[in-house]
Write an enzyme that holds these catalytic residues in place. Structure first.
Site, short mmCIF file in Angstrom:
data_model
loop_
_atom_site.label_atom_id
_atom_site.label_comp_id
_atom_site.label_asym_id
_atom_site.label_seq_id
_atom_site.Cartn_x
_atom_site.Cartn_y
_atom_site.Cartn_z
N SER A 77 0.80 -1.22 0.00
CA SER A 77 0.00 0.00 0.00
C SER A 77 0.84 1.29 0.00
O SER A 77 1.62 1.50 -0.91
CB SER A 77 -0.94 -0.07 1.20
OG SER A 77 -1.81 1.00 1.22
N ALA A 384 -10.98 8.59 8.08
CA ALA A 384 -10.55 9.94 7.75
C ALA A 384 -9.42 9.90 6.71
O ALA A 384 -9.31 10.78 5.87
CB ALA A 384 -10.10 10.67 9.00
MG MG Z 1 -3.84 1.08 0.54
#
Ligand code: MG
Ligand code: 16G
Length: 557
Positions: A77, A384
């Site tokens: 990620s 958020a």
């Molecule tokens: Mg990600």
């Protein structure tokens, strides 16, 4: 003493022969201990080869157990390029169930000579029939380490006799989508990247075709692809948007480094624009993260001030839009917004008191929000940090469908029903998806004829600050009430409560990170100075009461 290697070997069952041979090619460094954390395993790529092989094995077992296709995504990620990671995807495209996260950790940490016993243990506990067929879908991000690591996953699958399909370079949400399509016999869509683009783009074009006064300027969007997989996939999809959306893509991976000074995480944490993009005042921009499951919007105003529209603003925009459509359609469906403790207090206040929708708060981590959102007809969930999506219950989808097909309703209801129907189709309900969220947001802004400034003005964020504190063992911090209160160490919550009282409109909480060896501190208050001071006061309390290491937290100013 462990059982000698040779005595184990004699008891190898035929089904494990291949595992035994292949695992030798993916050996575990002795003593290395890793944990399946909030979003799977994630660490330096050099430590992950054996983990990948073993996750191939585990995904195969999970597939046999569920009699369904399982997904394995190789990505870290928003982490730096040198890292990598792996996440397992369950049959409906959701995160793998917690019991199996436990198995993942056990299997990952079994020393080389104990691997077969660890496998056998899972097979027995779950009563898995080894004769059952297994299917595993594998995807990877653009990291240079991803190619060999995803091959290790494929090796693991074949070692247990499973079938695999290698999707190659895909975003995390695309892989989740493929798994769901496959297991719903394509009811959710076609399990190919083309099928994904077709479903999303057609819905987007249907949504925007009647957005009458949309000028070319309004159709323009600047996208920061974080130099990752999302950029590649936006390029692939672009032509299917039929000029309804003009994308200027930056950080497309051709030069810059993955996630380096760009991407959703950088923009959110630093509260400033990424490098490598051209921003004109007032223009809409958005950033994806490294595997395109998060999105953040922003713009700079004519004075050059930066404005961030995070997951809370996105959730508010989407839920406002859906609520209006439900009213116009005359559909009585319950809508809820799911947030975490990090949601800005202003957003929660606006949602509860102005919009009057149900708001739920869960622990951090997508699986918790996803689970909570499943309890409503329509559950909008966003962290958020920009990870989120919308879930529609089966019943809600059916009601929308029926209304859209009903020819005995007036034009206003018909229009709303059709918009709702296409909204369902543009959304990737399996997991937060930067591409799908982007299309949804762009469609809403076009339909409502809304600028990013008008969207931003729905409510004003309370100033906030996030800090981290290093402690000798972050597990001493235990929380309750969706991480909003600390139950241990003794005295910490009382200390936070009394510090919060010193500031207006203030709130603060602390929690151990699930991805880093730190305690996170969040504070918000009426002014930035107060938020900063409160965050520092609370950090100091953590440092003193929870075994801080290194120097004491210093004032920010
Ligand atoms: Mg990600
Ligand atoms: C992971 C989570 C994300 C969460 C973050 C919190 C998934 C797919 N991702 O990235 O949702 O916000 O961890 O990190 O669940 P922290 O525990 O270090 O604050």
């Amino acid at each position: 003493m462990t059982t000698p290697h040779c005595s184990r070997k004699q008891t190898i069952m035929p089904q494990f022969k291949e595992v035994s041979t292949q695992s030798g090619l993916h050996p575990k460094p002795a003593g290395l201990v890793l944990q399946y954390g909030t979003a799977g395993f994630r660490t330096n790529a050099k430590q992950l080869d054996h983990i990948m092989f073993r996750m191939g094995l585990l995904a195969t077992l999970r597939s046999k157990k569920t009699k369904a296709t399982i997904g394995v995504m190789v990505t870290a990620s928003h982490n730096p390029e040198e890292d990598n990671g792996v996440k397992l995807v369950d049959p409906m495209g959701e995160m793998v169930t917690p019991t199996w996260e436990g198995y993942a950790t056990q299997l990952a940490n079994a020393e080389q000579e104990d691997l077969l016993a660890a496998l056998q243990d899972i097979i027995e506990k779950e009563a898995i029939h080894m004769s059952q067929e297994a299917n595993v879908f594998v995807g990877k991000d653009t990291r240079s380490s991803s190619a060999s690591l995803s091959q290790a996953v494929l090796d693991g699958v074949s070692a247990l006799g499973g079938h695999s399909k290698d999707y190659g370079l895909v975003t995390t949400p695309q892989l989740h989508y493929m798994v769901c399509c496959q297991n719903t016999q394509c009811k959710y869509g076609e399990a190919t990247v083309e099928g994904y683009y077709k479903k999303l783009c057609q819905a987007f074009i249907q949504l925007t075709k009647n957005a009458s006064n949309c000028t070319d300027d309004q159709k323009h969007l600047t996208v920061d692809g974080a130099n990752g997989i999302g950029a590649l996939k936006v390029r692939e999809m672009e032509s299917q948007l039929k000029k309804e959306l003009h994308i200027s893509l930056f950080n497309d991976g051709s030069e810059g480094k993955l996630n380096h000074q760009c991407g959703a995480d950088f923009v959110k944490v630093q509260q400033k624009p990424p490098t490598g993009i051209k921003m004109n005042p007032g223009e809409r921009c958005c950033s994806f993260d490294g595997d395109a499951d998060r999105i953040i919007y922003y713009y700079t105003d004519s004075e050059g001030k930066f404005h961030l529209l995070d997951g809370d603003k996105i959730a508010t925009l989407i839920s406002t839009y859906l609520k209006e459509l439900l009213t116009q359609a005359g559909l009585d469906l319950e809508i809820a917004v799911v947030q975490t403790a990090y949601a800005n207090g202003s957003s929660t206040n606006y949602l509860e008191n102005t919009m009057k929708v149900i708001v739920r708060c869960t622990k951090t981590g997508v699986k918790h929000l996803h689970h909570a959102a499943q309890e409503f007809d329509i559950g909008v969930y966003f962290e958020a940090n920009g990870h989120g999506t919308v879930l529609f219950s089966k019943a809600a989808e059916e009601k929308i469908q029926q209304l859209a097909e009903n020819s005995n309703i007036n034009d206003e209801r018909k229009r709303a029903a059709l918009l709702l129907q296409n909204t369902v189709n543009v959304i990737n309900q399996t997991v937060g998806d930067a591409i799908s969220d982007m299309l949804l947001i762009e469609a809403i802004l076009a339909i409502k004829g809304m600028t990013i400034q008008q969207w931003d003005a729905i409510y004003s964020d309370l100033p906030n600050r996030q800090l981290k504190v290093k402690v000798s063992d972050r597990r001493v911090i235990d929380t309750t009430d969706a991480e909003r209160r600390a139950v241990s160490p003794a005295g910490l919550q009382e200390a936070i409560d009394s510090l919060v009282k010193n500031y207006r409109e203030a709130r603060s909480f602390v929690r151990p990170s699930g991805t880093e060896d730190v305690v996170r501190v969040y504070a918000e208050a009426e002014t930035q100075e107060s938020a900063d001071a409160l965050a520092r006061d609370v950090s100091l309390a953590v440092y003193r009461l929870a075994g801080g290491v290194g120097g004491e937290p210093k004032p920010l100013h």
